[in-house]
Scaffold this active site. Structure first.
Site, PDB file in Angstrom:
ATOM      1  CD  GLU A 130      39.274  25.710  58.514  1.00  0.00           C
ATOM      2  OE1 GLU A 130      38.378  26.480  58.889  1.00  0.00           O
ATOM      3  OE2 GLU A 130      40.435  26.071  58.265  1.00  0.00           O
ATOM      4  CE  LYS A 132      35.311  28.589  48.821  1.00  0.00           C
ATOM      5  NZ  LYS A 132      34.026  29.227  48.557  1.00  0.00           N
ATOM      6  CG  ASP A 134      27.417  28.845  49.001  1.00  0.00           C
ATOM      7  OD1 ASP A 134      28.050  29.902  48.828  1.00  0.00           O
ATOM      8  OD2 ASP A 134      26.620  28.399  48.165  1.00  0.00           O
ATOM      9  CE1 TYR A 241      37.148  32.302  56.650  1.00  0.00           C
ATOM     10  CE2 TYR A 241      34.833  31.668  56.749  1.00  0.00           C
ATOM     11  CZ  TYR A 241      35.840  32.483  56.248  1.00  0.00           C
ATOM     12  OH  TYR A 241      35.530  33.471  55.343  1.00  0.00           O
ATOM     13  CE  LYS A 328      33.968  26.231  45.134  1.00  0.00           C
ATOM     14  NZ  LYS A 328      33.797  27.564  44.578  1.00  0.00           N
ATOM     15  CB  CYS A 422      30.168  46.517  17.343  1.00  0.00           C
ATOM     16  SG  CYS A 422      29.664  47.064  18.986  1.00  0.00           S
ATOM     17  CB  CYS A 425      28.803  51.270  17.561  1.00  0.00           C
ATOM     18  SG  CYS A 425      30.346  50.337  17.479  1.00  0.00           S
ATOM     19  CB  CYS A 440      33.671  46.871  19.224  1.00  0.00           C
ATOM     20  SG  CYS A 440      33.158  48.472  18.563  1.00  0.00           S
ATOM     21  CB  CYS A 446      31.458  51.404  20.950  1.00  0.00           C
ATOM     22  SG  CYS A 446      30.403  49.986  21.329  1.00  0.00           S
TER      23      CYS A 446
END
Length: 684
Positions: A130, A132, A134, A241, A328, A422, A425, A440, A446
């Site tokens: 089938e 797909k 969207d 479907y 896809k 980081c 922080c 980090c 943080c």
């Protein structure tokens, strides 16, 4: 007096006849208009003119107004909308809406075929192919032939009820053409065809408003409009479907879709039955070009095992059905300039580099940012600020940088230096051997990690706290009202009302949502705690095995790795979490607030450890159990369910129509084959 009595009887009979005639006329008009709707919106084969249809619709509307006792919420006159929905109720799906695994090549599909053949054995396999679509996924529930409700996909476990809006879509039958099973669900995509989308944008441009970006997002947004009359103005459509029914009378997926057409559903004709993977490839090749002629968006092909019995045999992984695979189409790709590289901190401390791009149109959306994944990827592609880069959407969803146009590189270009501290922080980053990401380590200091953990805690799959979103968490943190998830349970309305964009009602909703979260079961609370590597599935296994947070936090490494599918990485992570004083203190606070940190007595009913150490394979159709209920029973009593037979299998529970290859394999390995009654005797 006698003649008056005769007159009254005659008058009453005539009045009753008149009422019956009106009711009959109303029902006839409803049936006729439903048939014309089906011909026009589903079959694309109108049998009367729009003028004649509108004339009959107005006649019905007049009769219904004059005779309100015959009101029917499923009448064709009710499709114009008008119902206002201010808050969309959250509904738990009776049957989970799984996501599909993706493939991007023929080799991927062949590998998938090998995996399912390993489970099915020597049985022949046919496939349905089938397109797909969207759009926005929807689940429609029917009871006794009437639309009961419509729920968005949400997170797959629960979604928003949008029934009032869905009823305005004329290709969705409110009443079925003919009988089917009493209760069933049918799934599909709400789409906005190109013609309708373009017309909507022309109208918006005419009145000076910003045009909509793409059909998919516009269709999805339409489902959450509060006024269903506004939804009725939009040319939405619904392509179906998949039917989910406990006792589907059909043997195959293909037959079920044909039946769905007869019931009145719009099932696209672009579906083929394929006997071999070569025929599947031919279908893909055909639609790889033909899809551009379609009136709506598609992003691939869905290949499904056709036999419903084989689908049952194959079952599901934690995220996807084993019996389906999405292929896809090649993703859209565009080039644009990389203006800057910034770095994001995740709730676990993982650092993700982000490309800030010159805006570019890609697959119907404007892309300004894209993932660069990690330091290795930047080095591998030699990505630098100022480069012209190629951007595509991974699975046509998440934009990512996939290459550099070196012919356009500026002369003064300099290699990218990955950050060492980081960005939030300023703590020095760490990277362990074998890990692609930098982290980090300032887990409890943080700010982004702190708010990220709390946002995870309140999320739908975890504590599902209504009234609070990511922005609210950041606001509460900024104002010093919370610094961890336990602080949520100390919040008061009076603290929230003065905050920006807050009011009394908002504060009440937040407090009510937090209070309601105390009803969330232990397995979800465990997931909400955000222990690294403990996702939903692992949280369920740990909750089921240890029964309480106390038992889990006292468990040794050896005890943890004896749990099914718990390896060294997860075991070490649980031990690290359990030995941290901050976590211990927060868990104690959650206990005091009444959060469920142990398995409830109700959920322990009908459970035991009688099947511990035993591995079962379930095959066939059963009388006393639905297949999923049988599997749940096995797990509730300590057993494990496997999808394929091996030398480790303890029993095969066989129902009607057991796969011959499984029967042969069980016999060759000497695995005992038992009936569902034998299984019930085992429990005794």
């Amino acid at each position: 007096m006698f003649w008056l009595f005769v007159f009254l009887i005659t008058f009453n009979e005539q009045f009753i006849d008149m009422i019956l005639n009106i009711e009959q006329k109303i029902n006839e008009l409803r049936e006729e208009l439903n048939r014309h709707n089906y011909n026009y919106y589903v079959l694309d084969n109108p049998t009367i003119s729009d003028f004649e249809f509108d004339k009959k619709l107005k006649e019905l509307e007049k009769l219904e107004i004059e005779n309100p006792q015959f009101f029917d919420a499923n009448s064709p006159t009710q499709r114009v909308g008008g119902e206002i929905t201010k808050n969309f109720a959250t509904i738990t799906h009776k049957n989970r809406m799984y996501s599909l695994d993706n493939s991007y090549s023929k080799e991927d599909l062949l590998d998938w075929e090998k995996r399912i053949q390993k489970i099915i054995g020597t049985e022949s396999i046919t496939y349905t192919c089938e397109l797909k679509y969207d759009g926005a996924s929807i689940n429609l529930s029917y009871k006794n032939g009437i639309l009961e409700n419509a729920v968005t996909r949400g997170d797959g476990f629960q979604g928003d009820e949008v029934t009032a809006n869905i009823k305005t879509i004329k290709s969705i039958p409110l009443v079925l053409n003919k009988p089917f099973v009493d209760n069933f669900e049918i799934r599909g995509e709400i789409i906005l065809p190109f013609d309708g989308f373009n017309k909507m944008n022309e109208e918006r441009i005419d009145i000076g408003e910003e045009p909509y970006r793409n059909p998919r997002n516009t269709a999805s947004g339409s489902l959450k409009l509060q006024n269903s009359a506004e939804v009725a103005k939009r040319p939405l459509d619904c392509l179906l479907y998949h039917i989910v029914a406990d006792k589907n009378p059909n043997a195959t997926h293909f037959e079920t879709l044909e039946k769905a057409r007869e019931l009145g559903f719009k099932v696209p004709k672009a579906i083929e039955l394929c006997n071999t993977m070569e025929e599947v490839f031919a279908f893909i090749e055909k639609w790889n070009t033909k899809r551009f002629d379609l009136p709506y968006e598609t992003d691939g092909i869905v290949v499904k095992v056709n036999s419903l019995a084989q689908q049952d045999e194959l079952g599901y992984t934690a995220k996807s059905p084993r019996w389906a695979m999405a292929y896809k189409f090649k993703t859209a790709q565009e080039s644009t300039v990389l203006n800057e590289i910034t770095y994001q901190v995740g709730r676990t401390g993982a650092i993700t580099p982000v490309a800030n791009l010159e805006p570019v149109q890609l697959a119907g959306t404007t892309v300004k940012r894209a993932s660069l994944h990690n330091a290795d990827q930047i080095e591998k592609l030699d990505i630098r600020v100022g480069d012209t880069v190629f951007v595509e959407k991974g699975g046509e969803i998440i934009p990512k940088v996939v290459g550099v146009d070196f012919s356009k590189r500026p002369l003064n270009s300099e290699p990218t230096k990955y950050i060492s501290c980081c960005p939030d922080c300023n703590t020095k980053l760490v990277r362990t051997d074998g890990d692609a990401k930098h982290y980090c380590p300032n887990e409890y200091g943080c700010p982004t990690q702190i708010t990220g953990r709390i946002q995870h805690f309140i999320s739908r799959k975890a504590m599902n706290i209504d009234g609070i979103g990511a922005e609210t968490i950041e606001l509460l943190f900024k104002e010093g009202l919370i610094s961890n998830y336990a602080d949520l349970y100390d919040l008061k309305e009076a603290q929230i009302i003065p905050l920006e964009r807050m009011a009394e009602k908002s504060a009440q909703n937040i407090i009510a949502g937090i209070e309601k979260s105390k009803e969330i079961p232990f397995e979800k609370v465990l997931f909400a705690l955000g222990i690294r590597f403990v996702g939903e599935t692992v949280a369920k296994k740990l909750a089921k095995h240890f029964k309480s947070i106390d038992n889990l936090m006292k468990a040794s490494f050896e005890e943890l790795i004896t749990v099914d599918e718990i390896g060294e990485r997860i075991a070490n992570s649980v031990i690290d979490f359990s030995s941290n004083l901050i976590n211990i203190q927060q868990i104690e606070r959650l206990k005091n607030y009444g959060v469920k940190l142990e398995v409830s007595a109700e959920s322990l009913l009908n459970t035991s450890s009688i099947l511990v150490g035993k591995i079962f394979v379930v095959s066939g159709v059963f009388t006393h159990f639905e297949r999923n209920d049988l599997k749940k029973s096995i797990e509730d009593n300590g057993g494990k369910v496997a999808s394929s037979i091996s030398s480790k299998t303890t029993y095969v529970i066989a129902g009607d129509n057991m796969g011959p290859s499984k029967l042969a394999k069980a016999e060759s390995l000497g695995i005992p084959i038992i009936s569902e009654m034998d299984y019930l005797n085992l429990l005794k």
